[in-house]
Design a protein around this motif. Structure first.
Motif, short mmCIF file in Angstrom:
data_model
loop_
_atom_site.label_atom_id
_atom_site.label_comp_id
_atom_site.label_asym_id
_atom_site.label_seq_id
_atom_site.Cartn_x
_atom_site.Cartn_y
_atom_site.Cartn_z
N ILE A 222 74.46 98.83 67.60
CA ILE A 222 75.36 98.54 68.70
C ILE A 222 74.93 99.54 70.08
CG2 ILE A 222 77.83 98.67 69.31
CD1 ILE A 222 77.44 96.11 67.92
N ALA A 223 74.85 100.80 69.65
CA ALA A 223 74.77 101.76 70.71
C ALA A 223 73.57 101.35 71.45
CB ALA A 223 74.72 103.06 70.09
N ALA A 224 72.40 100.93 70.74
CA ALA A 224 71.02 100.56 71.61
C ALA A 224 71.26 99.33 72.72
CB ALA A 224 69.96 100.15 70.74
N VAL A 225 71.98 98.16 72.07
CA VAL A 225 72.27 97.18 72.78
C VAL A 225 73.47 97.39 73.84
CG1 VAL A 225 73.13 94.83 72.28
CG2 VAL A 225 71.82 95.63 70.65
N ALA A 226 74.32 98.22 73.61
CA ALA A 226 75.12 98.53 74.43
C ALA A 226 74.57 98.84 75.97
CB ALA A 226 76.17 99.48 74.21
N LYS A 227 73.37 99.34 75.62
CA LYS A 227 72.46 99.83 77.19
C LYS A 227 71.91 98.60 77.71
CE LYS A 227 71.09 104.02 74.93
NZ LYS A 227 70.40 105.03 74.20
N VAL A 228 71.92 97.44 77.07
CA VAL A 228 71.44 96.26 77.83
C VAL A 228 72.58 95.16 78.12
CG1 VAL A 228 69.96 94.12 77.21
CG2 VAL A 228 69.35 96.64 76.18
N THR A 229 73.46 95.08 77.29
CA THR A 229 74.44 94.06 77.51
C THR A 229 75.76 94.48 77.01
OG1 THR A 229 75.10 91.77 77.32
CG2 THR A 229 74.04 92.59 75.57
N HIS A 230 76.61 93.93 77.25
CA HIS A 230 78.09 94.25 76.81
C HIS A 230 78.47 93.86 75.39
CE1 HIS A 230 78.61 90.24 78.26
NE2 HIS A 230 79.81 90.19 77.79
N ILE A 231 79.32 94.51 74.66
CA ILE A 231 79.83 94.33 73.26
C ILE A 231 81.12 93.83 73.38
CG2 ILE A 231 80.17 95.46 71.15
CD1 ILE A 231 77.31 95.78 72.03
N ALA A 232 81.06 92.53 72.41
CA ALA A 232 82.30 91.92 72.36
C ALA A 232 83.43 92.61 71.69
CB ALA A 232 82.04 90.80 71.45
N PRO A 233 84.53 92.42 72.49
CA PRO A 233 85.87 93.25 71.89
C PRO A 233 86.50 92.31 70.79
CG PRO A 233 86.16 91.99 74.10
CD PRO A 233 84.73 91.66 73.71
N ALA A 234 87.37 92.99 69.94
CA ALA A 234 88.25 92.08 69.14
C ALA A 234 89.12 91.42 69.80
CB ALA A 234 88.85 93.07 68.26
N ASP A 235 89.60 90.17 69.40
CA ASP A 235 90.82 89.60 69.96
C ASP A 235 92.00 90.14 69.79
OD1 ASP A 235 91.27 88.68 67.30
OD2 ASP A 235 90.23 86.87 67.25
N ALA A 236 93.02 89.29 70.15
CA ALA A 236 94.46 89.78 69.91
C ALA A 236 94.85 90.32 68.46
CB ALA A 236 95.31 88.93 70.39
N ARG A 237 94.14 89.53 67.58
CA ARG A 237 94.47 89.72 66.12
C ARG A 237 93.64 90.88 65.54
NH1 ARG A 237 94.21 84.58 67.31
NH2 ARG A 237 92.05 84.29 66.87
N GLY A 238 92.53 91.63 66.29
CA GLY A 238 91.79 92.50 65.59
C GLY A 238 90.55 91.92 65.33
N GLU A 239 90.38 90.46 65.53
CA GLU A 239 89.17 89.75 64.94
C GLU A 239 88.01 89.45 65.96
OE1 GLU A 239 91.91 87.66 61.25
OE2 GLU A 239 91.15 86.64 63.19
N PRO A 248 83.41 99.00 66.40
CA PRO A 248 83.29 98.42 67.65
C PRO A 248 82.10 97.27 67.52
CG PRO A 248 83.73 100.44 67.88
CD PRO A 248 83.46 100.32 66.39
N GLY A 249 82.18 96.09 67.65
CA GLY A 249 81.46 95.04 67.86
C GLY A 249 80.68 94.73 66.16
N VAL A 250 81.55 94.82 65.21
CA VAL A 250 80.90 94.62 64.05
C VAL A 250 81.77 94.23 63.09
CG1 VAL A 250 79.84 95.84 61.80
CG2 VAL A 250 79.38 96.75 63.90
N ILE A 251 81.44 92.96 62.22
CA ILE A 251 82.33 92.35 61.43
C ILE A 251 81.47 92.20 59.99
CG2 ILE A 251 83.40 90.85 62.75
CD1 ILE A 251 82.01 88.45 62.14
N GLU A 252 82.00 91.76 58.89
CA GLU A 252 81.25 91.75 57.57
C GLU A 252 81.25 90.33 56.94
OE1 GLU A 252 82.97 94.80 55.19
OE2 GLU A 252 81.86 96.43 56.24
N TYR A 253 80.24 89.83 56.33
CA TYR A 253 80.21 88.76 55.57
C TYR A 253 79.59 89.16 54.28
CZ TYR A 253 81.29 85.33 59.31
OH TYR A 253 81.78 84.23 60.34
N ALA A 254 79.79 88.22 53.36
CA ALA A 254 79.13 88.46 52.09
C ALA A 254 77.87 87.78 52.10
CB ALA A 254 79.88 88.03 50.98
#
Length: 311
Positions: A222-239, A248-254
């Motif tokens: 995320i830190a490397a990409v943030a130098k190139v383009t913007h990182i997605a914020p969470a929505d109003a539900r924190g998702e 920041p900018g990270v979710i998880e899936y199985a």
């Protein structure tokens, strides 16, 4: 309350059968060239890499050879880095980002890691700018034993001998406005369920493996990409796309349980990138650069922090 028109194929509440899949297929048209965009670029890389054909898709509408590139100076004592793009054919920067990485940046890893890059896993879908394959199957839910998707089965066969030697795997994707306007409504119609509208995040984000999370690794990317383009914020539900944001900018899936491409190896470091090409704040060039930055940061972190046991 917003009323959404039903998807134009099928009967609401009833899963598709062969007739509906055929009707859907009849609407798909070729809009760009895999041969020109991908195979042509691979030809320019032959002098620097081993270009290997690992399969072929055979559909009534066309046949497509599947190619990957490998380090020419392969050394068995080194770990492997796997880069995959175009699992969803419409996610353009995944394909071009993988090719740009191989062309412009991969040489810096010579002698440090064995590289395998499969830049366009789903060429039929790439040409039609679609998420599914020609049988209305999502390859990125099909990376499992006895896969129903030719694309997924071929890539799994390519990777199988290296599965336990892969140190890092970066699977390059996009989240687009068409997810909400076409692909999610089509999925709901195909499966005979109601479409629940969602929110498309504005910016780049990552999907970590909930069963083996690597938060420091994800944040380095995320830190490397943030130098190139913007990182997605969470929505109003924190998702982001319905999943809790764990950093920041990270979710998880199985990843493995869901049959996702990023779960096909035993790599300790793995991630799925998600670029937002429809943002007014990002150009196509930025999207490609974000994918390249993610790959480089992922490999750099993995080489600095861990190794896999070699068989």
């Amino acid at each position: 309350m917003t009323i959404h028109a039903p998807y134009p194929i099928g009967t609401p509440g009833t899963p598709w059968g062969a007739a509906e899949v055929a009707a859907w297929l009849s609407r798909q048209t070729r809009r760009r060239s895999y041969e020109a965009d991908v195979l042509g670029m691979l030809e320019t890389l032959r002098s620097r890499y081993e270009v290997v054909q690992y399969g072929r898709l055979d559909y009534p509408s066309g046949s497509y050879p599947l190619f990957a590139i490998r380090s020419r100076e392969w050394r068995d004592e080194l770990p492997c880095a796997l880069v995959t793009g175009g699992v969803h054919g419409y996610e353009t920067s995944g394909v071009h980002g993988a090719l740009q990485f191989a062309d412009r940046h991969a040489s810096r890893y010579a002698g440090r890691v064995n590289l395998v890059v499969a830049p366009c896993v789903s060429p039929w879908a790439y040409e039609r700018i679609h998420r599914w394959n020609a049988e209305a199957i999502d390859p990125n839910r099909s990376f499992r034993e006895n896969s129903p998707a030719q694309e997924s089965a071929a890539l799994m066969q390519l990777v199988a001998p290296l599965r336990d030697r892969v140190l890092v795997h970066v699977d390059l994707h996009e989240t687009t406005d068409s997810d909400e306007s076409e692909f999610r409504p089509a999925l709901a119609a195909r499966d005979g369920v109601a479409h629940v509208p969602g929110e498309i995040p504005d910016g780049f984000y990552l999907v970590d493996d909930s069963e083996h999370p690597q938060p420091a690794f994800q944040q380095a990317v995320i830190a490397a990409v943030a130098k190139v383009t913007h990182i997605a914020p969470a929505d109003a539900r924190g998702e982001i796309i319905g999943s809790p944001v764990v950093a920041p900018g990270v979710i998880e899936y199985a990843l493995t349980r869901l049959g996702l491409c990023a779960g096909i190896t035993g790599a300790p470091y793995k991630t799925t990138t998600e670029v937002y090409p429809d943002s007014p704040r990002a150009s196509a060039e930025q999207c490609n650069a974000a994918q390249v930055a993610a790959v480089c940061a992922a490999i750099d972190f993995a080489l600095a922090h861990g190794m896999v046991k070699q068989r």
